[in-house]
Design a protein around this motif. Structure first.
Motif, PDB file in Angstrom:
ATOM      1  N   GLN A  84       0.863  -1.186   0.000  1.00 29.03           N
ATOM      2  CA  GLN A  84       0.000   0.000   0.000  1.00 29.03           C
ATOM      3  C   GLN A  84       0.896   1.232   0.000  1.00 29.03           C
ATOM      4  N   ASN A  85       0.872   1.960  -1.107  1.00 28.42           N
ATOM      5  CA  ASN A  85       1.724   3.132  -1.257  1.00 28.42           C
ATOM      6  C   ASN A  85       1.205   4.277  -0.398  1.00 28.42           C
ATOM      7  N   TRP A  86       2.029   5.334  -0.300  1.00 31.10           N
ATOM      8  CA  TRP A  86       1.664   6.477   0.538  1.00 31.10           C
ATOM      9  C   TRP A  86       0.439   7.205   0.004  1.00 31.10           C
ATOM     10  N   ASP A  87       0.168   7.094  -1.293  1.00 29.67           N
ATOM     11  CA  ASP A  87      -1.035   7.728  -1.841  1.00 29.67           C
ATOM     12  C   ASP A  87      -2.241   6.800  -1.773  1.00 29.67           C
ATOM     13  N   LYS A  88      -2.122   5.709  -0.986  1.00 35.97           N
ATOM     14  CA  LYS A  88      -3.194   4.743  -0.725  1.00 35.97           C
ATOM     15  C   LYS A  88      -3.496   3.838  -1.913  1.00 35.97           C
ATOM     16  N   THR A  89      -2.704   3.899  -2.965  1.00 38.11           N
ATOM     17  CA  THR A  89      -2.847   2.935  -4.042  1.00 38.11           C
ATOM     18  C   THR A  89      -2.155   1.631  -3.648  1.00 38.11           C
ATOM     19  N   ILE A  90      -2.530   0.554  -4.337  1.00 39.27           N
ATOM     20  CA  ILE A  90      -1.980  -0.769  -4.044  1.00 39.27           C
ATOM     21  C   ILE A  90      -1.120  -1.215  -5.224  1.00 39.27           C
ATOM     22  N   THR A  91       0.121  -1.557  -4.944  1.00 39.28           N
ATOM     23  CA  THR A  91       1.015  -2.129  -5.951  1.00 39.28           C
ATOM     24  C   THR A  91       1.192  -3.609  -5.663  1.00 39.28           C
ATOM     25  N   THR A  92       0.940  -4.441  -6.655  1.00 40.41           N
ATOM     26  CA  THR A  92       1.083  -5.893  -6.515  1.00 40.41           C
ATOM     27  C   THR A  92       2.390  -6.325  -7.167  1.00 40.41           C
ATOM     28  N   ILE A  93       3.260  -6.929  -6.376  1.00 40.29           N
ATOM     29  CA  ILE A  93       4.590  -7.325  -6.840  1.00 40.29           C
ATOM     30  C   ILE A  93       4.674  -8.849  -6.866  1.00 40.29           C
ATOM     31  N   PRO A  94       5.081  -9.452  -7.984  1.00 36.88           N
ATOM     32  CA  PRO A  94       5.338 -10.902  -7.969  1.00 36.88           C
ATOM     33  C   PRO A  94       6.408 -11.245  -6.934  1.00 36.88           C
ATOM     34  N   THR A  95       6.161 -12.272  -6.155  1.00 32.15           N
ATOM     35  CA  THR A  95       7.065 -12.594  -5.052  1.00 32.15           C
ATOM     36  C   THR A  95       8.482 -12.858  -5.539  1.00 32.15           C
ATOM     37  N   TRP A  96       8.621 -13.512  -6.678  1.00 37.93           N
ATOM     38  CA  TRP A  96       9.961 -13.868  -7.144  1.00 37.93           C
ATOM     39  C   TRP A  96      10.778 -12.641  -7.526  1.00 37.93           C
ATOM     40  N   ARG A  97      10.129 -11.520  -7.851  1.00 42.57           N
ATOM     41  CA  ARG A  97      10.885 -10.327  -8.235  1.00 42.57           C
ATOM     42  C   ARG A  97      11.574  -9.695  -7.020  1.00 42.57           C
ATOM     43  N   LEU A  98      11.096  -9.972  -5.816  1.00 47.05           N
ATOM     44  CA  LEU A  98      11.762  -9.450  -4.624  1.00 47.05           C
ATOM     45  C   LEU A  98      13.103 -10.129  -4.377  1.00 47.05           C
ATOM     46  N   ILE A  99      13.304 -11.297  -5.007  1.00 51.95           N
ATOM     47  CA  ILE A  99      14.582 -12.001  -4.903  1.00 51.95           C
ATOM     48  C   ILE A  99      15.474 -11.683  -6.094  1.00 51.95           C
ATOM     49  N   SER A 100      14.880 -11.618  -7.269  1.00 58.53           N
ATOM     50  CA  SER A 100      15.678 -11.385  -8.474  1.00 58.53           C
ATOM     51  C   SER A 100      16.078  -9.924  -8.629  1.00 58.53           C
ATOM     52  N   GLU A 101      15.362  -8.991  -7.987  1.00 56.01           N
ATOM     53  CA  GLU A 101      15.675  -7.573  -8.070  1.00 56.01           C
ATOM     54  C   GLU A 101      15.850  -7.014  -6.660  1.00 56.01           C
ATOM     55  N   SER A 102      16.426  -5.830  -6.581  1.00 51.92           N
ATOM     56  CA  SER A 102      16.698  -5.223  -5.277  1.00 51.92           C
ATOM     57  C   SER A 102      15.527  -4.362  -4.823  1.00 51.92           C
ATOM     58  N   PHE A 103      15.350  -4.283  -3.506  1.00 48.16           N
ATOM     59  CA  PHE A 103      14.374  -3.391  -2.912  1.00 48.16           C
ATOM     60  C   PHE A 103      14.919  -2.916  -1.563  1.00 48.16           C
ATOM     61  N   LYS A 104      14.411  -1.787  -1.110  1.00 44.31           N
ATOM     62  CA  LYS A 104      14.862  -1.215   0.152  1.00 44.31           C
ATOM     63  C   LYS A 104      13.811  -1.470   1.229  1.00 44.31           C
ATOM     64  N   ASN A 105      14.268  -2.002   2.356  1.00 48.12           N
ATOM     65  CA  ASN A 105      13.393  -2.250   3.500  1.00 48.12           C
ATOM     66  C   ASN A 105      13.792  -1.294   4.625  1.00 48.12           C
ATOM     67  N   TRP A 106      12.824  -0.487   5.092  1.00 48.83           N
ATOM     68  CA  TRP A 106      13.087   0.518   6.113  1.00 48.83           C
ATOM     69  C   TRP A 106      12.912  -0.015   7.536  1.00 48.83           C
ATOM     70  N   ARG A 107      12.757  -1.328   7.692  1.00 45.72           N
ATOM     71  CA  ARG A 107      12.533  -1.873   9.026  1.00 45.72           C
ATOM     72  C   ARG A 107      13.700  -1.582   9.978  1.00 45.72           C
ATOM     73  N   GLY A 108      14.917  -1.651   9.443  1.00 46.50           N
ATOM     74  CA  GLY A 108      16.083  -1.386  10.288  1.00 46.50           C
ATOM     75  C   GLY A 108      16.065   0.010  10.876  1.00 46.50           C
ATOM     76  N   MET A 109      15.562   0.976  10.108  1.00 46.12           N
ATOM     77  CA  MET A 109      15.467   2.347  10.618  1.00 46.12           C
ATOM     78  C   MET A 109      14.508   2.419  11.797  1.00 46.12           C
ATOM     79  N   PHE A 110      13.354   1.773  11.675  1.00 46.24           N
ATOM     80  CA  PHE A 110      12.386   1.797  12.765  1.00 46.24           C
ATOM     81  C   PHE A 110      12.918   1.074  13.994  1.00 46.24           C
ATOM     82  N   GLU A 111      13.599  -0.050  13.782  1.00 46.01           N
ATOM     83  CA  GLU A 111      14.123  -0.801  14.923  1.00 46.01           C
ATOM     84  C   GLU A 111      15.269  -0.075  15.609  1.00 46.01           C
ATOM     85  N   SER A 112      16.030   0.736  14.882  1.00 43.89           N
ATOM     86  CA  SER A 112      17.155   1.458  15.485  1.00 43.89           C
ATOM     87  C   SER A 112      16.694   2.588  16.399  1.00 43.89           C
ATOM     88  N   GLY A 113      15.498   3.118  16.164  1.00 38.52           N
ATOM     89  CA  GLY A 113      14.990   4.208  17.001  1.00 38.52           C
ATOM     90  C   GLY A 113      15.431   5.583  16.551  1.00 38.52           C
TER      91      GLY A 113
END
Length: 430
Positions: free
Chosen positions: A229-258
């Motif tokens: 769910q994007n910030w403009d409330k639209t929904i982007t559907t990503i094939p699961t295999w593309r998350l392995i074959s291509e790069s993406f940024k995960n911001w979870r580490g930022m939230f966990e660091s405080g």
């Protein structure tokens, strides 16, 4: 019984009537068994489920598992009862029994599929945090695909009266075709295992994948797709295999660091950089954040300059305090004293390569809040203060000339020209 015997004796010259009567009786029996299965067996199983499963019973009952199981009983009644109907063509009985048997297989497969859905819901309700970190939806979908594939083979074997093993052996020759048909499923399966094993993605993670215009929170992770769910409330559907074959940024580490990073520069006019006079240094001592810095700097420079004087060096080699260096020290002290700047993370104020847009003075630090709204408020508060206090250090912000700046410059030039020309016009002619 005598009544039924007399009835059959009476109808013996009419075989079709006996067959119709028996079929009617069978249909009534199937209807009665269906009612009993739904209202008695379903209630009994539901009561047992409630006793055994306590808080999770609604998840199992609400998915229609018990209702599907209850539908097996009428099908079995047709399967065994059709043999007692006389006068039917020879091919009718095996066809009806095959259809009933196929319906039983289909019903059981659907019941198991609903059970898997219920187990997934129970897993999410039991430990929501673990369910977000280790989603099992993709694995359940894979099991259902295998289940429905096996059920399809059994149904075909039942309808055509063939050995299921014979059909399975025939599938060996179709391996290449199956691999082609289920290519995305196999790729997604491997991707789901890697995502889960390496903890690369969880439900609720903020991810960025610019090549697919995805920038928002992951709201669903399944075998084939990941919904963002994007910030403009639209929904982007990503094939699961593309998350392995291509790069993406995960911001979870930022939230966990405080802490959330601020990395922004103030562009200074390079012509405003200069040395501070003794009077300006005394005036800047009013700022409590840098009075210690000015004292240390004065002692350091006096010691250095005294050595130069003792060696007979030219006074041009003496060191002096600059306004930009003092401002940089002020910004560093201001960030260290700010209550909403994370003090345990890296914090620095540095100069970048100067260019046609001025001299960049970059502020690099982290806020103590990772919430977006609070982060933007803290960042704006910091830069509001720094822009407002710049003139105290004799510095100017660089800004590309606009229409108003050009008009003001032309107006000033015209006024100076008029002021110089007017006295010559007013002088008396000889």
């Amino acid at each position: 019984m005598s009544y039924f015997s007399h009835l059959f004796t009476t109808l013996e010259p009419y075989p079709w009537a006996i067959t119709t009567l028996q079929l009617t009786a069978l249909l009534l029996l199937v209807w009665l068994v269906n009612v009993l299965a739904r209202h008695l067996l379903a209630r009994a199983l539901a009561r047992a489920a409630r006793v055994a499963l306590t808080q999770w019973d609604e998840s199992l009952l609400g998915k229609g598992v018990i209702g599907r199981i209850a539908q097996v009983v009428p099908a079995l009644t047709v399967y065994y009862g059709i043999t007692f109907v006389s006068g039917l063509p020879p091919m009718v009985v095996p066809v009806v029994r095959g259809i009933a048997n196929a319906y039983v297989v289909l019903t059981i497969a659907l019941a198991i599929g609903n059970l898997l859905n219920a187990l997934g819901q129970v897993y999410e309700q039991r430990d929501p945090e673990r369910a977000m970190a280790r989603p099992i939806k993709g694995y359940l979908q894979l099991v259902k695909i295998i289940l429905y594939l096996v059920a399809t083979i059994l149904i075909i074997a039942t309808l055509f009266n063939r050995d299921p093993l014979l059909l399975l052996s025939g599938l060996g020759a179709m391996t290449a075709v199956l691999l082609l048909v289920f290519k995305d499923t196999l790729l997604s399966l491997v991707a789901s295992i890697q995502l889960s094993t390496h903890d690369m993605l969880r439900v609720g993670d903020w991810i960025e994948m610019p090549q697919l215009n995805a920038d928002g929170f992951a709201i669903d992770i399944s075998l084939h797709t990941v919904k963002v769910q994007n910030w403009d409330k639209t929904i982007t559907t990503i094939p699961t295999w593309r998350l392995i074959s291509e790069s993406f940024k995960n911001w979870r580490g930022m939230f966990e660091s405080g802490g959330r990073r601020i990395k922004r520069a103030i562009y200074l006019d390079q012509t405003s950089v200069r040395f501070l006079t003794p009077e300006e240094r005394e005036r800047l001592r009013r700022f409590a954040l840098i009075d210690g810095y000015l004292d240390r700097k004065r002692a350091e420079l006096e010691e250095y300059n005294e050595k130069l004087a003792a060696e007979g060096k030219d006074p041009v080699n003496t060191r002096r305090v600059t306004n930009i260096g003092t401002f940089r020290a002020y910004v560093q002290a201001y960030l260290q004293a700010h209550p909403q700047i994370h003090q345990q993370m890296i914090m620095l104020v540095r100069q970048l390569q100067p260019g046609p847009t001025g001299l960049p003075l970059e502020i690099y630090c982290f806020t103590s809040s990772t919430a977006w709204v609070e982060y933007e408020s803290i960042q704006a508060d910091v830069f509001d203060h720094l822009y407002a206090i710049l003139p105290e250090f004799g510095l100017r912000v660089f800004q590309q000339p606009s229409g108003a700046d050009v008009s003001a410059a032309i107006g000033a030039h015209v006024r100076s020209f008029v002021a110089a020309v007017e006295p010559a016009h007013r002088a008396p002619h000889p």
